[in-house]
Design a protein around this motif. Structure first.
Motif, short mmCIF file in Angstrom:
data_model
loop_
_atom_site.label_atom_id
_atom_site.label_comp_id
_atom_site.label_asym_id
_atom_site.label_seq_id
_atom_site.Cartn_x
_atom_site.Cartn_y
_atom_site.Cartn_z
N ASP A 740 0.87 -1.16 0.00
CA ASP A 740 0.00 0.00 0.00
C ASP A 740 0.91 1.22 0.00
OD1 ASP A 740 -3.15 0.53 1.79
OD2 ASP A 740 -2.38 1.28 -0.13
N TRP A 741 0.38 2.36 -0.41
CA TRP A 741 1.21 3.56 -0.44
C TRP A 741 1.60 3.94 0.99
CZ3 TRP A 741 3.42 4.61 -4.73
CH2 TRP A 741 2.79 4.34 -5.94
N CYS A 742 2.88 4.08 1.20
CA CYS A 742 3.37 4.41 2.54
C CYS A 742 4.36 5.55 2.49
CB CYS A 742 4.10 3.21 3.17
SG CYS A 742 3.07 1.78 3.41
N ASP A 743 4.43 6.27 3.59
CA ASP A 743 5.43 7.31 3.76
C ASP A 743 6.55 6.69 4.58
OD1 ASP A 743 5.43 10.60 5.40
OD2 ASP A 743 6.98 9.47 4.32
N LEU A 774 5.98 8.80 -1.92
CA LEU A 774 5.38 7.62 -1.30
C LEU A 774 5.87 6.36 -2.03
CD1 LEU A 774 1.68 8.74 -0.77
CD2 LEU A 774 3.57 8.79 0.85
N PRO A 889 -0.62 8.40 -7.11
CA PRO A 889 -1.47 9.39 -7.79
C PRO A 889 -1.59 10.66 -6.94
CG PRO A 889 -2.72 7.42 -7.19
CD PRO A 889 -1.32 7.19 -6.76
N PRO A 890 -1.84 11.78 -7.55
CA PRO A 890 -1.90 13.03 -6.78
C PRO A 890 -3.14 13.06 -5.89
CG PRO A 890 -2.50 13.40 -9.09
CD PRO A 890 -2.04 11.98 -8.98
N VAL A 891 -3.01 13.80 -4.78
CA VAL A 891 -4.15 13.88 -3.87
C VAL A 891 -4.91 15.19 -4.11
CG1 VAL A 891 -3.06 12.47 -2.11
CG2 VAL A 891 -2.73 14.93 -2.09
N ARG A 892 -6.17 15.13 -3.73
CA ARG A 892 -7.02 16.31 -3.93
C ARG A 892 -7.66 16.72 -2.62
NH1 ARG A 892 -9.35 14.31 -9.12
NH2 ARG A 892 -11.20 13.71 -7.96
N GLU A 893 -7.93 17.94 -2.53
CA GLU A 893 -8.69 18.42 -1.39
C GLU A 893 -10.07 17.80 -1.42
OE1 GLU A 893 -8.26 21.29 1.10
OE2 GLU A 893 -6.30 20.32 0.91
N ALA A 894 -10.62 17.62 -0.22
CA ALA A 894 -11.95 17.01 -0.16
C ALA A 894 -13.01 18.01 -0.59
CB ALA A 894 -12.23 16.55 1.27
N THR B 158 -9.47 20.70 4.16
CA THR B 158 -9.42 19.25 4.35
C THR B 158 -8.62 18.90 5.59
OG1 THR B 158 -9.38 19.09 1.94
CG2 THR B 158 -8.94 17.08 3.17
N TRP B 184 -13.40 12.37 2.87
CA TRP B 184 -13.43 12.53 1.43
C TRP B 184 -14.64 11.90 0.79
CZ3 TRP B 184 -8.73 12.42 3.91
CH2 TRP B 184 -7.79 13.38 3.53
#
Lengths: 896, 230
Positions: A740-743, A774, A889-894, B158, B184
């Motif tokens: 899974d994507w991890c930091d 990530l 993938p890029p993240v977006r504001e909710a 957010t 979200w």
């Protein structure tokens, strides 16, 4: 020359082996009689009923009552296995159902008429083979036979009674039988029974009594039966004496040899030899000398039959090749210390014998040295047949086409000569003759013997007619011309014969060379091929090419035969053929076409046998319709043995590998147990000690100390268990990575948090490169790796020294380093420390020795690497590199 | 702080676990009931109406998850599940199915008591939190004001929504899915990388030492927890 009184070790061994073999097999009892109607079936049934009353599980496999009422009465009450029905050309035939009997697994089965030939479509060609199969399955069998059915007696019976015996049994059956009971009846009593209708139904009595059942016949038959039984008892006695080491009148070391040819007369010779050898207690060989002569299909088959007969009667078959039959026979005789040779009486007329310098028999006798020669007569029927086979005339085998070509050539040469003679005056008829002779020789070399002889004849006549004075007549005036003419003819014939024989020899030599090369190639390829598949492919190729056949190889799967043929096979198998292959695998005997078992199959199946077991089955489908020659069969057998050996070698290699692996596993297992037992006991001892210590009155501080000990020991045990579980999951291959994507920075923080118990002694510095991308990894597993490394650093570096953990990006990898200021590791061990249970000499004990090994396993499962190096400033640096496969993938504001 | 008279129901087949739980909890003032298997647990829960249920996931007769689901059919009583290390997937399933928190065996009594307190507090809470305080951080939810050491901190909408969610569940673990859904929306419930990025940002802005977070705790393989001070 008699040997000394000690029992012959070979004979002893044979007797013991026979004994052992018989224990695992079923018990065979033969009820022997001299003719039909003496009461064999009756006696068998009576005895069987008695056994049943004793509690033995008796069933009837096949009993023929011939509708005799007393016999039928005895069948009543015994379980009868229903017969199998077979369809053949519109009629329904009944045979014994072997499979049903095998399934039923009785103690004892009754099988009448051992010599019976089974209907086409049955598993085996003869009933005695069915019986053999039943015996091998451990079932006891009782059976009935008449003395006339035994091979060695067959022609004597025919001579006496005039009736040819169709169904015969090999004599070796008698040897297999544990028990032979003679059902004896005086001829008069038998005739009386016949008259009373107790043998045949009334219609047949008249003919029977005047043909077969004459007193003379019956008496002779009775004597044969008695003799057979007596011989057998004698043999049993010998065996018994051999086992008990009673020195008996041992026969001298005789050894017999019979010369076998493709003539049917050889059958009689073979049988005669067998009887003689049996009486002399001597081993015997059947020898066939293969010359360069071409052979027809029928002669090849007859030869094969003869050799098979010799084999079935217990003789050793030897095939030698050579030009001179006498020489080859005698050479072999001297090699094998043969003391007696059996050959047939000469059949050629005196003139033929004279022309050839004496018959074969004469040659052999003359050159035999101190070997005894037995000359045995044939009978008229076979003599007539064999004469055709051995005449020295050229075989009419060459096709018509060849004759036409030869005649055309001769005509052309003759025409040319005619022109030349007419145009060139000094060219005489002698030169013409020689040119024609040359033409004949060339025809002999390039076309064949038959056409050569034909063209010799034609050219001689045309030479006479066209060229010898007076021309254009068949008259020859000069005496010298007459002589010339006949000499020409003789020379042409002999020269033609000779050249064609040379050509045949050359062909034979080339064939032998080809065969040897083929065998060499096969041996070479199988020796050097690395892989069993390669070997099988090479073998299949060779066999296919040389014998013009389709091949299928079936290998075992565990204990069973695989259902599908190996990939290298060129032959397709249908279901029936698969079951034949299975039978071959289970019984270790060949079956299919040209054999006695399931002969209607289109292919032949051979077991691939090694001393220990059957390693597979090879199926062969012939593309040509004729059978292989004896030579080719021997070669094929060699090939098959080679393949079997190679497969066995592969299997042994595999087994060796597995053993090595198992031994390695065991070693690790032992080491693990040793390492763990200490690791386990220490915290357990601590817990037990502290807990029991708490029972005593202690100060508050001491209580706290003991309680701390218990808790930390429990944590230590927990870590140990987790370690072991990780190890086992890695080893068993059941590790599942949940990517899974991890930091990475986050993982580092969590890991550091988990080892805070050792933070008391060390300061842990965290360096994270900002903006690290990530990465798709299993959070928990990578955390585990970092925890392992940090724990190691804590454990192996002195208290008070700092530990540094950093995460950064390098090209398309994320790099995590753990550094300490401990003693470091000698360079030669830098790779070894990742092995299970590796401990650096001189380090304090503690820990399972598994941590680094687990870490490497986990990192490598992610496609990454982990390495160790010494820092220049002192201490260790472990570097983990994990590949970045793609970007998150890029993240977006909710959307709030 | 002792909680008086609160009923705790323990559903666990292991005698020794029940024993030490009994001793620890009773000494902290809780009233204890015990059940040895799932069905007994369900019937006692119905009969005795506990205030907290401690449910072991490794029950012999039935799947702990089934017990949880059946409980949730008629009660919102706080449930804390006990599980073993390797069961991440099951823990997440249980939390998504309505469990309030989890403990991994072996655990210490302090951890257990802390979890129980948090769970009870959330179940008893009448009104929403208005102001959250932790160390240098203060969050006024009514005025949407976040200050660190008195200085205001700018958060994206957010980030603020995320912070507020964690505050509303302070002390309790939230699974990745629960957080993603809440902030979200359902379509994003599997996009874990969002959380990595946003929590990193929150830590960067609000933690004293982002590399050693004191507030936003990662629960590996499960989710996140906002640590409570008590």
């Amino acid at each position: 020359m008699y040997e000394d009184e000690r029992p012959n070790p070979d004979a002893l061994l044979a007797a013991i082996q026979k004994d052992e073999k018989q224990k695992a097999r079923g018990h065979l009892k033969i009820f022997l009689g001299m003719a039909a109607g003496v009461g064999k079936t009756y006696a068998m049934l009576e005895a069987a009923r008695q056994r049943k009353a004793d509690g033995v599980d008796v069933v009837i496999g096949y009993v023929e009552t011939h509708r005799r009422p007393e016999t039928e009465a005895l069948v009543d009450g015994l379980e009868v296995i229903p017969r199998k029905k077979l369809e053949y050309r519109g009629t329904t035939l009944e045979e014994m159902d072997v499979d049903a009997i095998l399934r039923r697994e009785p103690d004892l089965v009754l099988v009448d008429e051992l010599a019976h030939t089974n209907a086409p479509g049955s598993r085996h060609a003869k009933r005695h083979m069915d019986v053999t199969e039943l015996l091998e399955a451990g079932i006891d069998v009782w059976t009935t036979v008449n003395v006339q059915h035994f091979e060695s007696r067959a022609d004597t019976v025919q001579q006496i009674t005039g009736i040819r015996v169709a169904e015969t049994l090999p004599d070796s059956i008698l040897d297999l039988a544990n028990d032979v009971e003679l059902i004896d009846l005086s001829p008069d009593d038998l005739r009386k029974r016949l008259a009373e209708g107790k043998v045949y139904t009334p219609e047949r009595i008249e003919t029977a009594s005047s043909n077969f059942f004459r007193v003379g016949n019956l008496t002779a038959l009775r004597e044969m039966a008695l003799r057979l039984t007596a011989e057998r008892v004698d043999h049993q006695l010998q065996d018994y004496m051999a086992i008990k080491r009673i020195a008996g009148p041992w026969k001298s070391g005789e050894r017999m040899m019979v010369a076998v040819s493709a003539s049917p007369f050889s059958e009689k010779l073979i049988r005669w030899t067998r009887r003689m050898a049996y009486n002399l207690e001597a081993p015997w060989l059947a020898v066939y000398v293969e010359t360069a002569q071409e052979s027809r299909q029928e002669t090849r088959e007859q030869l094969a039959r003869n050799l098979a007969l010799a084999r079935s009667l217990g003789g050793e078959v030897v095939v030698v090749s050579g030009q001179n039959i006498t020489e080859a026979l005698l050479r072999l005789a001297h090699q094998r210390n043969v003391t007696q040779i059996v050959i047939g009486k000469p059949q050629h007329t005196r003139i033929q014998a004279f022309l050839r310098g004496g018959s074969l028999t004469d040659h052999v006798i003359r050159n035999s040295g101190n070997v005894d020669i037995y000359v045995v007569t044939g009978d008229e029927a076979s003599e007539g047949r064999s004469q055709r086979a051995t005449l020295p005339l050229p075989t009419l085998r060459s096709p018509l086409r060849k004759y036409v070509i030869a005649i055309a050539i001769i005509s052309a040469v003759t025409a040319l000569d005619l022109i030349l003679v007419n145009s060139v005056p000094w060219l005489g008829y002698q030169a013409v003759g020689l040119t024609e002779l040359l033409a004949v020789l060339l025809i002999a070399i390039y076309i064949g013997r038959g056409p050569a002889v034909a063209s010799a004849l034609i050219s001689a006549l045309s030479w006479n007619f066209l060229f010898i004075e007076p021309r254009f007549t068949f008259v020859i005036t000069q005496v010298q011309d007459i002589i010339l003419f006949f000499l020409y003819f003789a020379v042409a014939i002999f020269a033609g014969n000779l050249t064609s024989r040379i050509r045949l020899q050359e062909q034979a030599a080339r064939y032998t060379a080809d065969r040897t090369l083929a065998l060499y190639t096969l041996a070479h390829e199988t020796a050097t091929a690395r892989d069993m598949n390669d070997v099988l492919r090479a073998a299949v190729d060779q066999i296919e090419r040389i014998f013009d056949v389709e091949v299928a190889v079936l290998l075992p799967e565990g204990d069973q035969l695989s259902h599908s043929a190996h990939a290298c096979s060129t032959m397709q198998l249908d279901e029936k053929e698969q079951s034949v292959a299975l039978w071959v695998f289970q019984h270790g005997k060949p079956a299919g076409r040209y054999t006695n078992t399931l002969p209607l199959a289109s292919a032949q199946f051979f077991p691939l046998l090694t001393p220990n077991r059957t390693v597979g089955v090879m199926g062969i489908r012939y593309r040509r319709s004729e059978r292989l020659s004896v030579d080719e069969e021997a070669l094929l057998e060699t090939f098959i043995n080679q393949v079997a050996l190679v497969i066995e070698r592969e299997l042994l290699d595999e087994a060796a590998e597995q053993t090595a692996m198992m031994r390695e596993s065991e070693r690790l297992y032992t080491t693990l147990l040793n390492s763990i037992s200490h690791e386990l006991r220490t915290p357990i001892a601590s817990i037990k000690g502290a807990a029991s210590g708490l029972r005593n009155p202690t100060s508050a501080i001491d209580r706290e100390t003991l309680i701390d000990d218990i808790e930390s020991s429990a944590d230590r045990l927990n870590r140990l268990v987790e370690n072991l579980l990780d190890m086992s999951r890695l080893e068993s291959g059941r590790l599942q990575i949940k990517r899974d994507w991890c930091d990475v920075g986050e993982i580092v923080s969590v890991a550091v948090q988990r080892v805070d118990f050792c933070a008391k002694d060390h300061s842990i510095e965290i360096t994270r490169e900002p903006g690290l991308p990530l990465i798709q990894v299993d959070f928990v597993l990578i955390e585990q790796v970092l925890v392992n490394l940090l724990e190691n650093a804590c454990h192996y570096s002195p208290a008070g020294t700092p530990i540094r953990i950093s995460a950064e990006q390098a090209a398309r990898t994320i790099q995590i380093s753990v550094e300490d200021s401990g003693p470091g590791i000698p360079p030669e061990h830098l790779d070894a420390i990742f092995e299970k249970f590796f401990r650096l000499p001189g380090t304090p004990t503690g820990g399972t020795g598994l941590g680094l090994s687990i870490s490497r396993g986990l990192v490598e499962a992610h496609g990454g690497t982990i390495t160790a190096e010494n820092r220049p400033e002192g201490g260790m640096r472990f570097i983990i590199r994990l590949p970045l496969n793609g970007d998150a993938p890029p993240v977006r504001e909710a959307a709030l | 702080m002792t909680e008086n008279g609160l009923r705790v129901l323990i559903i666990d087949d292991e005698l020794q676990i029940r024993r030490f739980l009994r001793i620890s909890l009773q000494s902290s003032g809780y009233h204890l009931d015990e059940a040895v298997n799932g069905s007994e647990g369900l019937s006692k829960a119905a009969q005795l109406r506990p205030d907290v249920v401690i449910l072991d996931m490794g029950l012999p007769d039935v799947d702990g998850l089934d017990v949880l689901r059946q409980l949730r059919e008629w009660t919102q009583v706080p449930v804390i599940i006990l599980s073993v290390r390797d069961d991440d997937h099951d823990k997440v399933s249980a939390l998504d199915a309505g469990a309030d928190d989890y403990l991994t065996k072996p655990f210490s009594t302090e951890e257990l008591l802390a979890r129980i307190r948090v769970a009870v507090r959330h179940s008893l809470r009448g009104e929403e939190t208005q102001v959250f305080r932790a160390g240098d951080l203060q969050v006024d939810l009514t005025r949407r004001l976040v200050t660190l050491k008195g200085e205001p901190v700018r958060l994206t909408p957010t980030e603020y929504a995320l912070l507020r969610l964690m505050i509303q569940h302070v002390g309790k673990v939230l699974t990745h899915r629960q957080i993603l859904r809440a902030v979200w929306g359902r379509e994003y419930e599997n996009e874990t990388h969002y959380l990595r990025v946003y929590f990193a940002q929150l830590r960067q802005k609000l933690e004293t030492d982002p590399a050693r977070p004191a507030l936003f705790i990662t629960e590996p393989g499960i989710g996140y927890r906002l640590r409570t001070q008590s």
